[in-house]
Design a protein around this motif. Sequence first.
Motif, PDB file in Angstrom:
ATOM      1  N   VAL A 294       0.874  -1.175   0.000  1.00  0.00           N
ATOM      2  CA  VAL A 294       0.000   0.000   0.000  1.00  0.00           C
ATOM      3  C   VAL A 294       0.907   1.220   0.000  1.00  0.00           C
ATOM      4  O   VAL A 294       1.663   1.443   0.953  1.00  0.00           O
ATOM      5  N   ALA A 295       0.861   1.996  -1.076  1.00  0.00           N
ATOM      6  CA  ALA A 295       1.847   3.062  -1.279  1.00  0.00           C
ATOM      7  C   ALA A 295       1.167   4.380  -1.624  1.00  0.00           C
ATOM      8  O   ALA A 295       0.104   4.407  -2.241  1.00  0.00           O
ATOM      9  N   THR A 296       1.820   5.459  -1.228  1.00  0.00           N
ATOM     10  CA  THR A 296       1.366   6.804  -1.578  1.00  0.00           C
ATOM     11  C   THR A 296       2.486   7.500  -2.337  1.00  0.00           C
ATOM     12  O   THR A 296       3.584   7.676  -1.799  1.00  0.00           O
ATOM     13  N   PRO A 297       2.271   7.890  -3.596  1.00  0.00           N
ATOM     14  CA  PRO A 297       3.324   8.563  -4.367  1.00  0.00           C
ATOM     15  C   PRO A 297       3.551   9.987  -3.890  1.00  0.00           C
ATOM     16  O   PRO A 297       2.818  10.503  -3.026  1.00  0.00           O
ATOM     17  N   GLN A 298       4.554  10.596  -4.457  1.00  0.00           N
ATOM     18  CA  GLN A 298       4.842  11.998  -4.161  1.00  0.00           C
ATOM     19  C   GLN A 298       3.616  12.852  -4.497  1.00  0.00           C
ATOM     20  O   GLN A 298       3.016  12.711  -5.562  1.00  0.00           O
ATOM     21  N   ASN A 299       3.223  13.696  -3.567  1.00  0.00           N
ATOM     22  CA  ASN A 299       2.055  14.578  -3.709  1.00  0.00           C
ATOM     23  C   ASN A 299       0.741  13.804  -3.842  1.00  0.00           C
ATOM     24  O   ASN A 299      -0.255  14.348  -4.340  1.00  0.00           O
ATOM     25  N   GLY A 300       0.738  12.543  -3.433  1.00  0.00           N
ATOM     26  CA  GLY A 300      -0.474  11.727  -3.534  1.00  0.00           C
ATOM     27  C   GLY A 300      -1.348  11.841  -2.296  1.00  0.00           C
ATOM     28  O   GLY A 300      -0.945  12.381  -1.259  1.00  0.00           O
ATOM     29  N   ASN A 301      -2.552  11.328  -2.408  1.00  0.00           N
ATOM     30  CA  ASN A 301      -3.510  11.329  -1.301  1.00  0.00           C
ATOM     31  C   ASN A 301      -3.118  10.249  -0.306  1.00  0.00           C
ATOM     32  O   ASN A 301      -3.075   9.061  -0.632  1.00  0.00           O
ATOM     33  N   GLU A 302      -2.848  10.639   0.924  1.00  0.00           N
ATOM     34  CA  GLU A 302      -2.386   9.702   1.937  1.00  0.00           C
ATOM     35  C   GLU A 302      -3.514   8.843   2.510  1.00  0.00           C
ATOM     36  O   GLU A 302      -3.252   7.834   3.168  1.00  0.00           O
ATOM     37  N   VAL A 303      -4.756   9.224   2.287  1.00  0.00           N
ATOM     38  CA  VAL A 303      -5.895   8.535   2.892  1.00  0.00           C
ATOM     39  C   VAL A 303      -6.427   7.456   1.948  1.00  0.00           C
ATOM     40  O   VAL A 303      -6.772   7.736   0.799  1.00  0.00           O
ATOM     41  N   VAL A 304      -6.475   6.223   2.446  1.00  0.00           N
ATOM     42  CA  VAL A 304      -6.933   5.081   1.653  1.00  0.00           C
ATOM     43  C   VAL A 304      -8.179   4.490   2.315  1.00  0.00           C
ATOM     44  O   VAL A 304      -8.086   3.907   3.400  1.00  0.00           O
ATOM     45  N   PRO A 305      -9.366   4.626   1.717  1.00  0.00           N
ATOM     46  CA  PRO A 305     -10.582   4.074   2.321  1.00  0.00           C
ATOM     47  C   PRO A 305     -10.528   2.550   2.385  1.00  0.00           C
ATOM     48  O   PRO A 305     -10.029   1.887   1.474  1.00  0.00           O
ATOM     49  N   THR A 306     -11.044   1.989   3.452  1.00  0.00           N
ATOM     50  CA  THR A 306     -11.158   0.541   3.576  1.00  0.00           C
ATOM     51  C   THR A 306     -12.408   0.231   4.392  1.00  0.00           C
ATOM     52  O   THR A 306     -12.347  -0.273   5.514  1.00  0.00           O
ATOM     53  N   ALA A 307     -13.560   0.555   3.799  1.00  0.00           N
ATOM     54  CA  ALA A 307     -14.836   0.512   4.520  1.00  0.00           C
ATOM     55  C   ALA A 307     -15.391  -0.907   4.634  1.00  0.00           C
ATOM     56  O   ALA A 307     -15.244  -1.736   3.732  1.00  0.00           O
ATOM     57  N   LEU A 308     -16.047  -1.143   5.761  1.00  0.00           N
ATOM     58  CA  LEU A 308     -16.774  -2.388   5.996  1.00  0.00           C
ATOM     59  C   LEU A 308     -18.265  -2.138   5.823  1.00  0.00           C
ATOM     60  O   LEU A 308     -18.815  -1.189   6.384  1.00  0.00           O
ATOM     61  N   LYS A 309     -18.918  -2.967   5.027  1.00  0.00           N
ATOM     62  CA  LYS A 309     -20.386  -2.992   4.992  1.00  0.00           C
ATOM     63  C   LYS A 309     -20.822  -4.238   5.750  1.00  0.00           C
ATOM     64  O   LYS A 309     -20.471  -5.353   5.365  1.00  0.00           O
ATOM     65  N   ILE A 310     -21.543  -4.041   6.825  1.00  0.00           N
ATOM     66  CA  ILE A 310     -22.036  -5.176   7.595  1.00  0.00           C
ATOM     67  C   ILE A 310     -23.565  -5.141   7.595  1.00  0.00           C
ATOM     68  O   ILE A 310     -24.182  -4.147   7.985  1.00  0.00           O
ATOM     69  N   VAL A 311     -24.144  -6.207   7.084  1.00  0.00           N
ATOM     70  CA  VAL A 311     -25.598  -6.326   6.989  1.00  0.00           C
ATOM     71  C   VAL A 311     -26.067  -7.107   8.213  1.00  0.00           C
ATOM     72  O   VAL A 311     -25.704  -8.279   8.395  1.00  0.00           O
ATOM     73  N   THR A 312     -26.842  -6.458   9.055  1.00  0.00           N
ATOM     74  CA  THR A 312     -27.194  -7.042  10.351  1.00  0.00           C
ATOM     75  C   THR A 312     -28.640  -7.525  10.424  1.00  0.00           C
ATOM     76  O   THR A 312     -29.509  -7.081   9.674  1.00  0.00           O
ATOM     77  N   ASN A 313     -28.858  -8.442  11.363  1.00  0.00           N
ATOM     78  CA  ASN A 313     -30.182  -8.978  11.689  1.00  0.00           C
ATOM     79  C   ASN A 313     -30.306  -8.954  13.218  1.00  0.00           C
ATOM     80  O   ASN A 313     -30.342  -9.998  13.867  1.00  0.00           O
TER      81      ASN A 313
END
Length: 345
Positions: A291-310
């Motif tokens: 997982v890499a961020t280039p020069q002047n790149g966006n440092e934030v990397v989304p890694t969202a969880l979708k949890i479907v509950t009952n």
Amino acid sequence: MANGRNNTPFIVLGVVIIGVIFALAFGGSFQGLTVGTGTGGVPQAIPSAPAGTQEFSGQLTVNVIHRDALDNAEARIEGTNLVTTYYKSSDEITYSTIGSGTGNQLTITPDMNSIMYVSETVPTGQQFFVAPQSTADQSLNPRIIDFFFRDINNDGVKEWVFKMDLRSMDPPTAGQTSSTISLFVNSFDVGTFTLNTPADLTGIGTGAGSQNFVRWEITQPQETASAQFEYELRIDNIEDQKWDRSLSTLDMPNIGVKSLTEFDEQLTSSEIVYRFKVGKGTAQFDSANYVATPQNGNEVVPTALKIVTNLATNDDLAVTFNIKSLSATGGTNPTVTDTVQVQEA
């Protein structure tokens, strides 16, 4: 009349070739030429076409140019930051050393069949990862036809190895005693990533099929990479009917959205554990997700969880997200973790 074809790829290739020639003509400087850069991912070697048909043997000088895969203007030092060693092999099982370093003359013998193997190692104390896929970019090193991760010198430590095709090598220029090639080796600076702490999910309500999102984000500092090899979710409840495994997903960097059905599932006395192991599933550099961020790149990397509950009334699930990664020496870093409560009330 124009033939209607798009010649852009050929123009770009021409610019790259001219840039490389220009760089070599001025002492091998590669500053400012952004070719062979890499944004990480899981290494996957794609065998390339042979360089030619005419066998090569004789004297060969390899000039090694080390660069940051995320910023080509940043150089490395051969022998200090990374070490280059050259080998021959007739069976890709047993290897013999034929030299090391940069600018030194090697002897390519006929029994090598115009194939040379080059290993790249990072000395102890240096905070770099070799970037194999970036180094094997055909626009950067057209003579690299494959790469792999192997203990090539039987010292108990695996290293990245690049397979080079030397066929149809140019003869020595006037006044020179050996043919010469340049080898551009890209690497990543090791960077420490962090995981944010989203707010707990409350007031979800009862009933089946409730879609809920935990918006985790990885922060990877600019011009750095981390070698992540396992993603793990722990839910502190053994009643898996309280969530829908097939509809719940995790979005992982460079890997994409995966259903929890694609994770290994383990039941303990108090929780259910879901594990997604990258690559071959082992904690090694060839099974890591860079997982890499280039020069002047966006440092934030989304890694969202979708949890479907009952959920039923007053149900409360503690969902823990763990990310495991490798250090520069190949050891395991402390796990990066965060826990979010998923509550009905």
